[in-house]
Design an enzyme around this catalytic site. Structure first.
Site, PDB file in Angstrom:
ATOM      1  N   GLU A   3      -6.785  -6.840   4.441  1.00  0.00           N
ATOM      2  CA  GLU A   3      -5.997  -6.278   3.242  1.00  0.00           C
ATOM      3  C   GLU A   3      -5.875  -4.793   3.329  1.00  0.00           C
ATOM      4  O   GLU A   3      -5.031  -4.105   2.773  1.00  0.00           O
ATOM      5  CB  GLU A   3      -7.024  -6.704   2.076  1.00  0.00           C
TER       6      GLU A   3
ATOM      7  N   TYR B  63      -7.705  -4.694  -6.574  1.00  0.00           N
ATOM      8  CA  TYR B  63      -6.785  -5.753  -5.648  1.00  0.00           C
ATOM      9  C   TYR B  63      -7.539  -6.374  -4.459  1.00  0.00           C
ATOM     10  O   TYR B  63      -7.628  -7.451  -4.245  1.00  0.00           O
ATOM     11  CB  TYR B  63      -5.799  -4.940  -5.201  1.00  0.00           C
TER      12      TYR B  63
ATOM     13  N   ASP C 150      -0.564  -7.996  -6.153  1.00  0.00           N
ATOM     14  CA  ASP C 150       0.319  -7.043  -5.585  1.00  0.00           C
ATOM     15  C   ASP C 150       1.588  -6.486  -6.195  1.00  0.00           C
ATOM     16  O   ASP C 150       1.916  -7.213  -7.102  1.00  0.00           O
ATOM     17  CB  ASP C 150       0.193  -7.175  -4.025  1.00  0.00           C
TER      18      ASP C 150
END
Ligand code: SF4
Length: 339
Positions: free
Chosen positions: A33, A116, A134
């Site tokens: 990520e 996130y 996102d």
């Protein structure tokens, strides 16, 4: 069938097979990520494999030297990500016995992990029932909901978070979140949404109203200032190159570079330096918040004539040894053009 179930079902049949998706290992999810923030998937895959091969777990990352971590990050840009990974790995070793906490409220406290990434780790590694938003997901949601609120507004994001958290209920969070991201990146693309093959076609209000091409809405554009820099190739009598290390904090923190200085636009336009030097070239390097116009010059064996402050903390290395140091993408590009 609910929207959440449709997305999950679509993903299980059509989702992209990416290397980190086959794992519920929180460390690998985290690394992937962070690499994928600001990096295209095709480029990120190579970095992910190399990084995981060298630092296969939290412990190996925490025990490494920061210089080596930065070297493995070289070329990816946004080097604060690598420094934060390193700091968080050490925090995980000291506070959590080398294991990731499972709860969102704990994950988000780790250095460099924002909402996130915390939600992504929570969903993909621990199956937490939360939606992960996102840029692709924002586009899909604003079209499905036919919502004209600006997606770069925190209020819109909070509203979408509440809605997606309802969508994810009663389905598996990991395939759901992978699915809505994949729909955004492969079907509901910015300019050519392929509604006829989209699993959300019958739910999508933007499609019904024909307004999907107008969405999403973005708020005010950021003003992007331009800054001007000169970079210098300076050699000693053994033809070794002067390099120096940047301070830990700030732009390109902890990376190496050649001597350089910020200059006024008028100086930059003249393509000249205030002492003997040969203009070698220039290009624009784009950052999130500003553009850097940079030019580079060969000062040859002229170190003595250069303002001394450029060489404070500098040291000389044989040119063939530059591979041993981690440089920013911009400096690597200069090397590509010159060396
Ligand atoms: S139906 Fe079209 S606009 Fe709506 S989510 Fe699917 S691809 Fe996007």
């Amino acid at each position: 069938m609910t929207i959440g179930e449709k997305i999950t079902e679509w993903y299980l049949e059509n989702g992209r097979d990416l290397p980190w998706r086959n794992s519920q290992n929180a460390y690998k999810v985290w690394i992937s990520e962070v690499i994928l923030q600001q990096t295209r998937i095709a480029q990120g895959i190579d970095y992910f494999y190399r990084f995981i091969e060298r630092f296969p777990d939290i412990q190996s990352l925490a025990n490494a030297e920061i210089d080596e971590v930065l070297k493995y990050w070289e070329g990816l840009g946004y080097y604060s990500r690598a420094r934060n990974l390193y700091a968080a790995a050490q925090e995980l070793m000291t506070k959590y016995e080398g294991k990731f906490p499972t709860h969102h409220s704990e994950i988000i406290k780790l250095k460099g992990i924002g909402p996130y990434t915390a939600r992504a780790i929570g969903s993909f590694a621990f199956g937490n029932q939360t939606g992960v938003i996102d840029g692709n997901v924002l586009r899909v949601m604003s079209r499905v909901l036919n919502d004209f609120s600006p997606i770069d507004d925190a209020k819109t994001r909070n509203k979408f978070q509440e809605i997606i958290d309802v969508w994810v209920e009663k389905t598996d969070s990991a395939p759901f979140n992978h699915g809505i991201m994949d729909i955004g990146s492969t079907i509901c693309t910015p300019t050519k949404p392929a509604c006829l093959i989209c699993p959300l076609e019958t739910d999508c209000i933007g499609r019904k109203e024909g307004s999907m091409h107008l969405l999403p809405i973005k708020g005010k554009k950021m003003l992007r200032p331009t800054r001007y820099f000169h970079f210098y190739f300076i050699y000693n009598s053994e033809k070794e190159l002067a390099i120096l290390r940047r301070p830990e904090k700030g732009l390109w923190g902890g990376l190496y570079e050649i001597p350089n200085e910020e200059v006024e636009m008028a100086v930059w336009e003249g393509k000249k330096v205030g002492f003997e030097g040969k203009y070698l070239g220039g290009f624009k390097h784009v950052f999130t918040h500003f553009d850097m116009e940079l030019q580079f010059f060969d000062l040859g064996n002229e170190a003595g004539k250069v303002a001394e402050n450029l060489l404070i903390n500098a040291f000389f290395i044989p040119v063939e040894k530059i591979q041993a140091y981690a440089f920013s993408k911009a400096v690597l590009k200069i090397f590509d053009k010159v060396l």
